[in-house]
Design an enzyme around this catalytic site. Structure first.
Site, PDB file in Angstrom:
ATOM      1  N   HIS A 138      66.172  21.555  70.192  1.00 38.05           N
ATOM      2  CA  HIS A 138      67.375  21.782  71.013  1.00 38.05           C
ATOM      3  C   HIS A 138      67.856  23.242  70.996  1.00 38.05           C
ATOM      4  O   HIS A 138      67.711  23.950  70.005  1.00 38.05           O
ATOM      5  CB  HIS A 138      68.515  20.872  70.532  1.00 38.05           C
ATOM      6  N   HIS A 147      54.749  33.331  74.639  1.00 38.01           N
ATOM      7  CA  HIS A 147      53.720  32.294  74.516  1.00 38.01           C
ATOM      8  C   HIS A 147      53.954  31.544  73.207  1.00 38.01           C
ATOM      9  O   HIS A 147      53.883  32.146  72.131  1.00 38.01           O
ATOM     10  CB  HIS A 147      52.331  32.948  74.521  1.00 38.01           C
TER      11      HIS A 147
END
Ligand SMILES: CC(C)(COP(=O)(O)OP(=O)(O)OC[C@H]1O[C@@H](n2cnc3c(N)ncnc32)[C@H](O)[C@@H]1OP(=O)(O)O)[C@@H](O)C(=O)NCCC(=O)NCCS
Length: 217
Positions: A138, A147
């Protein structure tokens, strides 16, 4: 109606994207590669070098950035910037097996690969990759061109700045930041903020390479 796509690149990351696009029933016109006569990939033909993209008007196709990265995101970012300047749009690719909370915000050209999980309150910037099986918990921010490599885990509230690379299987504890263009090595456990432009490895992670002068960090 979704536009057909052209994949930029003919390497391993491009192959996984082609597979995902076909699974999503997208029409794939072909791929372009440094080797303009590359053999077909998963039954999809090579259209030539990057220049072959320009024979398709920007309004007729979408692009998919198949250039992967194992550290620096510079080449991948260059592809995105160059074609965006020419007016092309990059398609967002989400593998059907990924679990993406509906509240997650995404820029264009984001790639969410098989088995990735993204939890609410998180955002992923343009041209970023959340690779196979990675977990973004979250309230994380994954900035443009970053990446998150296969199996990496970002706990809640982590920030990964532009172009940073979180290596395969690395874990970042909650609330920590990783600066722009930094590389977190495979398997590292990051427990404190990582400045921009460094490479950090190990458990707990320690900086081994600094690529930016201290005044630029
Ligand atoms: C961190 C990394 C970028 C370093 O690569 P590099 O700059 O070429 O560095 P080297 O391989 O020369 O290694 C430098 C030192 O760091 C150590 N090292 C490198 N990677 C390491 C890692 N992941 N964990 C622990 N130590 C590591 C090496 O053993 C070496 O130690 P030494 O100087 O004592 O011999 C690379 O090893 C890595 O982990 N890349 C991530 C790969 C990845 O995520 N791939 C995903 C593809 S989808």
């Amino acid at each position: 109606m979704e536009l057909p796509v052209i994949v930029i690149g003919g390497g391993g990351h491009a192959k996984v994207l082609v597979s995902t696009l076909l699974l999503c029933r997208r029409s794939v016109l072909g791929f372009v590669d440094l080797n303009p006569t590359a053999p077909p990939m998963l039954g999809i033909r090579c259209l030539g070098s990057d220049a072959a993209v320009l024979s398709h008007a920007p309004g007729d196709v979408q692009l998919v950035n198949g250039v992967g990265s194992t550290g620096s995101a510079a080449i991948r970012q260059d592809v995105y910037d160059r074609f965006t300047r020419e007016g092309y749009c990059f398609a967002t690719v989400i593998h059907p097996s990924a679990i993406v909370a509906p509240e997650v915000k995404m820029g264009d050209g984001v790639q969410i690969m098989a088995g990735a999980i993204l939890q609410p309150g998180s955002s992923v910037g343009s041209n970023a990759i959340v690779n196979t099986g990675a977990i973004i918990d979250h309230d994380c921010v994954v900035a443009a061109h970053a990446h998150i490599a296969p199996g990496a885990v970002l706990s809640g509230g982590v920030r990964v700045d532009s172009g940073a690379h979180i290596g395969t299987g690395a874990c970042i504890i909650q609330g920590v930041s990783v600066g722009a263009a930094s590389v977190v090595g495979a398997g590292a456990v990051v427990i404190t903020d990582v400045p921009a432009g460094v490479t950090t490895v190990g458990v707990p992670a320690k900086t081994i390479i600094r690529t930016l002068a201290p005044n630029l960090r």
